[in-house]
Scaffold this motif. Structure first.
Motif, PDB file in Angstrom:
ATOM      1  N   GLN A   1     -41.631 -18.017  64.530  1.00  0.00           N
ATOM      2  CA  GLN A   1     -41.200 -17.037  63.535  1.00  0.00           C
ATOM      3  C   GLN A   1     -42.301 -15.997  63.303  1.00  0.00           C
ATOM      4  OE1 GLN A   1     -38.224 -16.753  61.710  1.00  0.00           O
ATOM      5  NE2 GLN A   1     -39.065 -14.866  60.862  1.00  0.00           N
ATOM      6  N   GLY A   2     -41.978 -14.732  63.529  1.00  0.00           N
ATOM      7  CA  GLY A   2     -42.940 -13.651  63.296  1.00  0.00           C
ATOM      8  C   GLY A   2     -43.972 -13.476  64.405  1.00  0.00           C
ATOM      9  N   LYS A   3     -43.908 -14.301  65.457  1.00  0.00           N
ATOM     10  CA  LYS A   3     -44.881 -14.210  66.555  1.00  0.00           C
ATOM     11  C   LYS A   3     -44.422 -13.182  67.596  1.00  0.00           C
ATOM     12  CE  LYS A   3     -47.500 -17.531  64.931  1.00  0.00           C
ATOM     13  NZ  LYS A   3     -47.552 -18.847  65.571  1.00  0.00           N
ATOM     14  N   LYS A   4     -45.396 -12.611  68.281  1.00  0.00           N
ATOM     15  CA  LYS A   4     -45.109 -11.638  69.337  1.00  0.00           C
ATOM     16  C   LYS A   4     -45.256 -12.307  70.699  1.00  0.00           C
ATOM     17  CE  LYS A   4     -46.567  -7.107  71.118  1.00  0.00           C
ATOM     18  NZ  LYS A   4     -47.490  -5.961  70.920  1.00  0.00           N
ATOM     19  N   ILE A   5     -44.206 -12.230  71.487  1.00  0.00           N
ATOM     20  CA  ILE A   5     -44.204 -12.839  72.818  1.00  0.00           C
ATOM     21  C   ILE A   5     -43.931 -11.748  73.850  1.00  0.00           C
ATOM     22  CG2 ILE A   5     -43.070 -14.500  74.341  1.00  0.00           C
ATOM     23  CD1 ILE A   5     -42.408 -16.128  71.812  1.00  0.00           C
ATOM     24  N   VAL A   6     -44.808 -11.632  74.814  1.00  0.00           N
ATOM     25  CA  VAL A   6     -44.630 -10.665  75.898  1.00  0.00           C
ATOM     26  C   VAL A   6     -44.269 -11.429  77.169  1.00  0.00           C
ATOM     27  CG1 VAL A   6     -45.790  -8.998  77.404  1.00  0.00           C
ATOM     28  CG2 VAL A   6     -46.152  -8.916  74.924  1.00  0.00           C
ATOM     29  N   VAL A   7     -43.187 -11.017  77.803  1.00  0.00           N
ATOM     30  CA  VAL A   7     -42.767 -11.608  79.076  1.00  0.00           C
ATOM     31  C   VAL A   7     -43.314 -10.734  80.196  1.00  0.00           C
ATOM     32  CG1 VAL A   7     -40.847 -12.356  80.512  1.00  0.00           C
ATOM     33  CG2 VAL A   7     -40.677 -12.510  78.013  1.00  0.00           C
ATOM     34  N   PHE A   8     -44.232 -11.294  80.962  1.00  0.00           N
ATOM     35  CA  PHE A   8     -44.918 -10.577  82.044  1.00  0.00           C
ATOM     36  C   PHE A   8     -44.316 -11.026  83.371  1.00  0.00           C
ATOM     37  CE2 PHE A   8     -48.449  -9.993  85.058  1.00  0.00           C
ATOM     38  CZ  PHE A   8     -48.869  -8.699  84.755  1.00  0.00           C
ATOM     39  N   GLY A   9     -43.659 -10.117  84.052  1.00  0.00           N
ATOM     40  CA  GLY A   9     -43.014 -10.478  85.307  1.00  0.00           C
ATOM     41  C   GLY A   9     -42.704  -9.262  86.141  1.00  0.00           C
ATOM     42  N   GLN A  10     -42.008  -9.477  87.238  1.00  0.00           N
ATOM     43  CA  GLN A  10     -41.619  -8.366  88.104  1.00  0.00           C
ATOM     44  C   GLN A  10     -40.338  -7.717  87.609  1.00  0.00           C
ATOM     45  OE1 GLN A  10     -42.003 -11.571  90.357  1.00  0.00           O
ATOM     46  NE2 GLN A  10     -43.006 -10.695  92.149  1.00  0.00           N
ATOM     47  N   ASP A  11     -40.221  -6.425  87.883  1.00  0.00           N
ATOM     48  CA  ASP A  11     -39.020  -5.690  87.506  1.00  0.00           C
ATOM     49  C   ASP A  11     -37.950  -5.965  88.554  1.00  0.00           C
ATOM     50  OD1 ASP A  11     -37.212  -4.088  86.315  1.00  0.00           O
ATOM     51  OD2 ASP A  11     -38.286  -2.190  86.628  1.00  0.00           O
ATOM     52  N   SER A  12     -37.349  -7.107  88.416  1.00  0.00           N
ATOM     53  CA  SER A  12     -36.343  -7.589  89.360  1.00  0.00           C
ATOM     54  C   SER A  12     -35.323  -8.384  88.562  1.00  0.00           C
ATOM     55  CB  SER A  12     -36.994  -8.494  90.413  1.00  0.00           C
ATOM     56  OG  SER A  12     -37.533  -9.649  89.784  1.00  0.00           O
TER      57      SER A  12
ATOM     58  N   ALA B   1     -33.131 -14.690  74.124  1.00  0.00           N
ATOM     59  CA  ALA B   1     -32.022 -15.494  73.616  1.00  0.00           C
ATOM     60  C   ALA B   1     -32.506 -16.731  72.876  1.00  0.00           C
ATOM     61  CB  ALA B   1     -31.098 -15.889  74.767  1.00  0.00           C
ATOM     62  N   VAL B   2     -33.536 -17.382  73.417  1.00  0.00           N
ATOM     63  CA  VAL B   2     -33.998 -18.639  72.833  1.00  0.00           C
ATOM     64  C   VAL B   2     -34.985 -18.420  71.692  1.00  0.00           C
ATOM     65  CG1 VAL B   2     -35.161 -20.830  73.305  1.00  0.00           C
ATOM     66  CG2 VAL B   2     -33.606 -19.869  74.998  1.00  0.00           C
ATOM     67  N   LEU B   3     -36.000 -17.610  71.945  1.00  0.00           N
ATOM     68  CA  LEU B   3     -37.068 -17.452  70.960  1.00  0.00           C
ATOM     69  C   LEU B   3     -36.833 -16.278  70.014  1.00  0.00           C
ATOM     70  CD1 LEU B   3     -40.166 -18.260  73.191  1.00  0.00           C
ATOM     71  CD2 LEU B   3     -38.631 -19.785  71.936  1.00  0.00           C
ATOM     72  N   GLY B   4     -36.150 -15.242  70.515  1.00  0.00           N
ATOM     73  CA  GLY B   4     -35.787 -14.146  69.618  1.00  0.00           C
ATOM     74  C   GLY B   4     -34.883 -14.638  68.508  1.00  0.00           C
ATOM     75  N   ALA B   5     -34.016 -15.594  68.838  1.00  0.00           N
ATOM     76  CA  ALA B   5     -33.114 -16.170  67.844  1.00  0.00           C
ATOM     77  C   ALA B   5     -33.859 -16.981  66.788  1.00  0.00           C
ATOM     78  CB  ALA B   5     -32.076 -17.045  68.533  1.00  0.00           C
ATOM     79  N   LYS B   6     -35.094 -17.372  67.124  1.00  0.00           N
ATOM     80  CA  LYS B   6     -35.907 -18.147  66.173  1.00  0.00           C
ATOM     81  C   LYS B   6     -36.900 -17.273  65.427  1.00  0.00           C
ATOM     82  CE  LYS B   6     -35.560 -22.442  68.836  1.00  0.00           C
ATOM     83  NZ  LYS B   6     -36.311 -23.523  69.534  1.00  0.00           N
ATOM     84  N   GLY B   7     -36.753 -15.964  65.550  1.00  0.00           N
ATOM     85  CA  GLY B   7     -37.587 -15.057  64.770  1.00  0.00           C
ATOM     86  C   GLY B   7     -38.757 -14.443  65.487  1.00  0.00           C
ATOM     87  N   ALA B   8     -38.888 -14.675  66.785  1.00  0.00           N
ATOM     88  CA  ALA B   8     -39.988 -14.077  67.541  1.00  0.00           C
ATOM     89  C   ALA B   8     -39.632 -12.640  67.946  1.00  0.00           C
ATOM     90  CB  ALA B   8     -40.281 -14.898  68.782  1.00  0.00           C
ATOM     91  N   THR B   9     -40.658 -11.815  68.087  1.00  0.00           N
ATOM     92  CA  THR B   9     -40.494 -10.488  68.664  1.00  0.00           C
ATOM     93  C   THR B   9     -40.799 -10.596  70.150  1.00  0.00           C
ATOM     94  OG1 THR B   9     -41.162  -9.382  66.611  1.00  0.00           O
ATOM     95  CG2 THR B   9     -41.305  -8.101  68.658  1.00  0.00           C
ATOM     96  N   VAL B  10     -39.832 -10.264  70.980  1.00  0.00           N
ATOM     97  CA  VAL B  10     -39.974 -10.420  72.423  1.00  0.00           C
ATOM     98  C   VAL B  10     -40.025  -9.052  73.093  1.00  0.00           C
ATOM     99  CG1 VAL B  10     -38.973 -11.394  74.527  1.00  0.00           C
ATOM    100  CG2 VAL B  10     -38.743 -12.617  72.346  1.00  0.00           C
ATOM    101  N   GLU B  11     -41.088  -8.822  73.862  1.00  0.00           N
ATOM    102  CA  GLU B  11     -41.241  -7.554  74.558  1.00  0.00           C
ATOM    103  C   GLU B  11     -41.415  -7.798  76.060  1.00  0.00           C
ATOM    104  OE1 GLU B  11     -44.501  -5.367  72.967  1.00  0.00           O
ATOM    105  OE2 GLU B  11     -43.647  -5.227  70.938  1.00  0.00           O
ATOM    106  N   PRO B  12     -40.767  -6.999  76.897  1.00  0.00           N
ATOM    107  CA  PRO B  12     -40.966  -7.135  78.343  1.00  0.00           C
ATOM    108  C   PRO B  12     -42.146  -6.309  78.829  1.00  0.00           C
ATOM    109  CG  PRO B  12     -39.245  -5.533  77.924  1.00  0.00           C
ATOM    110  CD  PRO B  12     -39.697  -6.040  76.573  1.00  0.00           C
ATOM    111  N   LEU B  13     -42.854  -6.828  79.810  1.00  0.00           N
ATOM    112  CA  LEU B  13     -43.860  -6.058  80.538  1.00  0.00           C
ATOM    113  C   LEU B  13     -43.581  -6.332  82.014  1.00  0.00           C
ATOM    114  CD1 LEU B  13     -47.726  -5.935  79.826  1.00  0.00           C
ATOM    115  CD2 LEU B  13     -46.582  -5.108  81.875  1.00  0.00           C
TER     116      LEU B  13
END
Length: 400
Positions: free
Chosen positions: A177-188, A200-212
């Protein structure tokens, strides 16, 4: 697919078959008589449609070795249920959904009531509708896609699913809840799917999810590693596939990302572990399974049987073993797929990883998951950090 390797993938040569398994690289031609299923004078026919060749051949090899060991274990060495022999026909789908669908249709046409395998998620999501339409029992293997769960009354899985991986990763930082999570992967498609899964899993629990997401063509990862550090996430979730993994991990280390945040990725097959190089002991690993992780009596039995047959226990060996346990339990109910499915739904049993439960509502396989670390330099070994109980990583219920 089973899960694209977070740290690259190495090819493997598939071992020869043993005992009652009939090798096939195309349409099966070793099946017994067709009809409405096994009778007291017929064998119990099982079709294994899996990646014997192709990009996931190493996963398929592990699954097959585990299945053979599980069949021995679940039948106490007889390879029979009652007086009926279990006849297993292999078909190589090479990771191609079209080949898998063709094989499944062929097997069903020959009277097979049980289909298993599906190393690839793309295969599993194509085969499941065919088996559901024909009311044939389908037990998916290493394929991790959440889409298999809840797809129908006759569809089950013998491995974990993506949301269980993600929940295991999140456990490294506790309440998200309230944590920032960055997903680091390939643009594929693979990288985008991981972003969607974490959201879907962690955003629903209150996390901020950003792609990189990094262009698949990139060879210099320094700018992206710098961005990852500057984003200041509470958790950097790395989802990587392919031959550039080592350069990517090196860049993260050189830019001080491991000193700035907690970095988590999935622990792949043992052959990939040297890929991490000097940062191996800095990465936090979520783990579906690695040899020795569980410490159960069933794991010991599997290891003994696989080793005796000349194989090696690895990431997906247990998926094959579990599939065999499920098939034997189902076959004990007779040849009616409806009764077989009813027997599996809600069933709890002792498996390689510990207590496993097939959730009645959607057939998710509730199971322990693991957190691990690598130690040992150039030839790293995996060590257990923590075992997470099934309830702690249970996926949301999917409505069938």
């Amino acid at each position: 697919m089973g899960r694209k390797s977070y740290a690259g993938r190495l090819p493997a040569v598939v071992a020869g078959t043993a005992l009652l398994l009939a090798a096939a690289c195309g349409s099966p031609d070793t099946a017994g008589s067709g009809g409405d299923g096994a009778t007291s004078t017929e064998s119990i026919k099982v079709g294994l449609v899996y990646s014997k060749s192709g990009p996931l051949a190493s996963y398929g090899k592990q699954y097959l070795e585990g299945f053979q060991a599980g069949l021995t274990y679940a039948t106490q060495g007889s390879k029979k249920v009652g007086d009926q022999a279990i006849e297993v026909t292999e078909v190589d789908d090479a990771g191609d959904p079209a080949k898998a669908v063709s094989a499944a249709k062929d097997l069903i046409g020959k009277g097979y009531k049980i289909i298993a395998g599906s190393t690839s998620s793309g295969v599993a999501t194509q085969v499941a509708p065919i088996t559901e339409q024909n009311k044939v029992l389908f037990i998916s293997g290493p394929a991790a896609t959440d889409a298999v769960t809840g797809i129908g009354d006759h569809t089950f899985r013998s491995g974990r699913q993506t949301s269980q991986d993600i929940s295991t990763a999140a456990a490294f930082i506790g309440d998200v809840q309230g944590k920032k999570i960055v997903v680091f992967g390939q643009d594929s498609a693979f990288g985008q799917a991981n972003v969607a899964g974490v959201q879907a899993v962690l955003g629903a629990k209150g996390a901020t999810v950003e792609p990189l997401l990094v262009p698949a063509s990139a060879t210099d990862f320094t700018p992206f590693a710098t961005q990852a550090k500057e984003a200041k996430p509470d958790l950097l979730f790395v989802a990587w596939a392919g031959t550039t993994a080592q350069a990517m991990w090196t860049a993260l280390g050189q830019q001080g990302v491991f000193d700035a945040t907690k970095v988590v990725t999935g622990l792949d097959i043992a052959a990939t572990w040297p890929t991490y190089g000097p940062v191996a002991d800095k990465v936090n690993f979520l783990s579906h399974y690695f040899a020795g992780a569980a410490g159960t009596d069933v794991e010991k039995a599997m290891t003994e049987e696989v080793t005796k047959a000349g194989g090696t226990v690895d990431l997906f060996t247990g998926d094959g073993f579990t599939a065999a346990q499920m098939i034997v339990h189902a076959a004990e109910q007779g040849s009616d797929p409806d009764k077989m499915a009813q027997a599996l739904a809600g069933w709890s049993f002792e498996g390689v990883k510990g207590k496993l439960t097939i959730r009645a509502e959607d057939h998710a396989l509730l199971q322990p998951m693991f957190q691990a670390k690598l130690t040992g330099g150039a030839a790293p070994t995996a060590e257990l950090v923590q075992k997470l109980e099934p309830d702690a990583v249970a996926p949301p219920v999917t409505q069938k």
